[in-house]
Design a protein around this motif. Sequence first.
Motif, mmCIF file in Angstrom:
data_model
loop_
_atom_site.group_PDB
_atom_site.id
_atom_site.type_symbol
_atom_site.label_atom_id
_atom_site.label_comp_id
_atom_site.label_asym_id
_atom_site.label_seq_id
_atom_site.Cartn_x
_atom_site.Cartn_y
_atom_site.Cartn_z
ATOM 1 N N ALA A 356 -8.508 2.904 -7.784
ATOM 2 C CA ALA A 356 -8.346 3.762 -6.612
ATOM 3 C C ALA A 356 -7.295 3.228 -5.650
ATOM 4 O O ALA A 356 -6.600 4.007 -4.984
ATOM 5 N N MET A 357 -7.171 1.910 -5.573
ATOM 6 C CA MET A 357 -6.209 1.299 -4.646
ATOM 7 C C MET A 357 -4.886 0.968 -5.319
ATOM 8 O O MET A 357 -4.054 0.265 -4.747
ATOM 9 N N GLY A 389 -5.999 8.635 -1.778
ATOM 10 C CA GLY A 389 -6.092 8.931 -0.353
ATOM 11 C C GLY A 389 -5.397 7.964 0.568
ATOM 12 O O GLY A 389 -5.531 8.078 1.796
ATOM 13 N N GLY A 390 -4.637 7.009 0.033
ATOM 14 C CA GLY A 390 -3.942 6.053 0.895
ATOM 15 C C GLY A 390 -2.722 5.471 0.216
ATOM 16 O O GLY A 390 -2.591 5.518 -1.017
ATOM 17 N N SER A 391 -1.834 4.912 1.013
ATOM 18 C CA SER A 391 -0.603 4.327 0.483
ATOM 19 C C SER A 391 -0.863 2.966 -0.136
ATOM 20 O O SER A 391 -1.867 2.307 0.159
ATOM 21 N N VAL A 392 0.047 2.541 -1.007
ATOM 22 C CA VAL A 392 -0.060 1.252 -1.691
ATOM 23 C C VAL A 392 1.307 0.580 -1.676
ATOM 24 O O VAL A 392 2.303 1.189 -2.091
ATOM 25 N N TYR A 393 1.372 -0.641 -1.167
ATOM 26 C CA TYR A 393 2.627 -1.391 -1.205
ATOM 27 C C TYR A 393 2.845 -1.930 -2.614
ATOM 28 O O TYR A 393 1.963 -2.558 -3.194
ATOM 29 N N TRP A 408 -4.462 3.584 5.197
ATOM 30 C CA TRP A 408 -3.971 4.805 5.826
ATOM 31 C C TRP A 408 -4.359 4.766 7.288
ATOM 32 O O TRP A 408 -5.061 3.845 7.725
ATOM 33 N N GLY A 409 -3.855 5.710 8.067
ATOM 34 C CA GLY A 409 -4.159 5.756 9.489
ATOM 35 C C GLY A 409 -4.552 7.146 9.911
ATOM 36 O O GLY A 409 -4.670 8.065 9.095
#
Length: 457
Positions: A356-357, A389-393, A408-409
């Motif tokens: 997921a991440m 549902g969120g960004s990943v570097y 995320w924010g």
Amino acid sequence: MKRTATMMMGTMAGAATLIATGAWAGQARRAPAPRTQTQARAAPLPVTQALFDGYVRDRKMPGIVAAFGRAGRPTIFVSAGRIADDSTVAAGPDTLWRIYSMTKPVTAMAAMILVEEGKLGLDQPVSDILPAFRNMRVLTDPANGLASRPAARPITIRHLMTHTAGLGYNIVTKGPLLREYERLGILPGAANALIEEQARRVRPTSLQAFAGRVATLPLIADPGTRWSYSIGLDVLGAVIERVSGMPYDRFLQARLFTPLRMDSTYFTVPAAEAGRLATNYAFIGANPLQPDATGTTRVVADPARTSVYLRPPSFPYGGAGLVSSARDYDRFLHMLQNGGALDGARVMRAETARLAMSNLLPAGVTFQGVGGGAGGTQGADTPMGYGAGGSVYLADKPGGPGKGTYGWGGAAGTIAYVDPVRRVRGTVMVNYFSSERWPLRQEIPAALARDLESVRP
């Protein structure tokens, strides 16, 4: 709904922000009594504390709370100020904040639980669950009309999770399609009671009806070809509801909030907990009577005592509906940092949390950040991908997030991240529009890094 109401919805959050609330049918257990500011100040993060004190002293915000955690160590809370300009209540770990788009990772992780159980597939067509999405079409001249052609491929669960479904968003979509979103009430958000009253006149009254209306509208791009901020996570809530056999909000309660003891996370704030809710603000042009340190004015956007979050809305919004506390959201991040478990409760397998991440974008699609006050990760010179549902570097950022950092924010300035390289996590809670009014994303990590230098084992 009147056009002026929609314009207010956009400008309230600074041109293009995600403003939303929702209704939670389940009853969470009452949170523990809020810890005092004195207790929060005992945390050994003096540089970060000084930064927060300065924010309040300079009238950049009435109050701020953050939760920071390192693997194997207790969570550290740092706070300053009050929950509102006209309140004597100190902001603390259990203060309630509008987290807006920080709802998206919660919804996505709920869907990942269903993926783990074999009830959903990442590359499964959404039309398997919601048949109305079977014959989607794509705009051919979006600036001038709604002419369309058949979509090249179906929308999948992966596309909904990663904003690559080709769906629009009333906060970023323009032209004829935006007008259709407004006409059909594809407005999964609320800023305050006045705007909510007008939005309810056209908005669907259930999550399934919302998804059904979305399916009647053309896409802005073929699924799987482009990253574009969207209502994908709101539609995903309808998928969760259909597949799980229970209302979406109750699924979150049963599978995430209750086992993780997230007792202060709501789609609707109970009347008994209203005293913990912060007021939301907006910055407007200079007012010589009440300027902040830069000459602009902080005005009330959604007062806590009459907040739109005290009233159940049309339906629970998977993209931006939640109110939560720093303590609660830290528990959600702590679970992810631990690989799906916390305090003896496992909500997903470690491999599911890792997946997921990770970068889940379709082949050939890139993520360059999102701006316009939407609250998510902004563009940077470090390669980024997008997970559930969120960004990943995708690489270490010198002086910033490590490779693999997921987060995320929210539109009102909230921030959340998990950094697996540095083994830290962070939640920052504030409430003001626009989210980019102050450079918290740059200043807080720098202050925290200085503090962590002094507490390394």
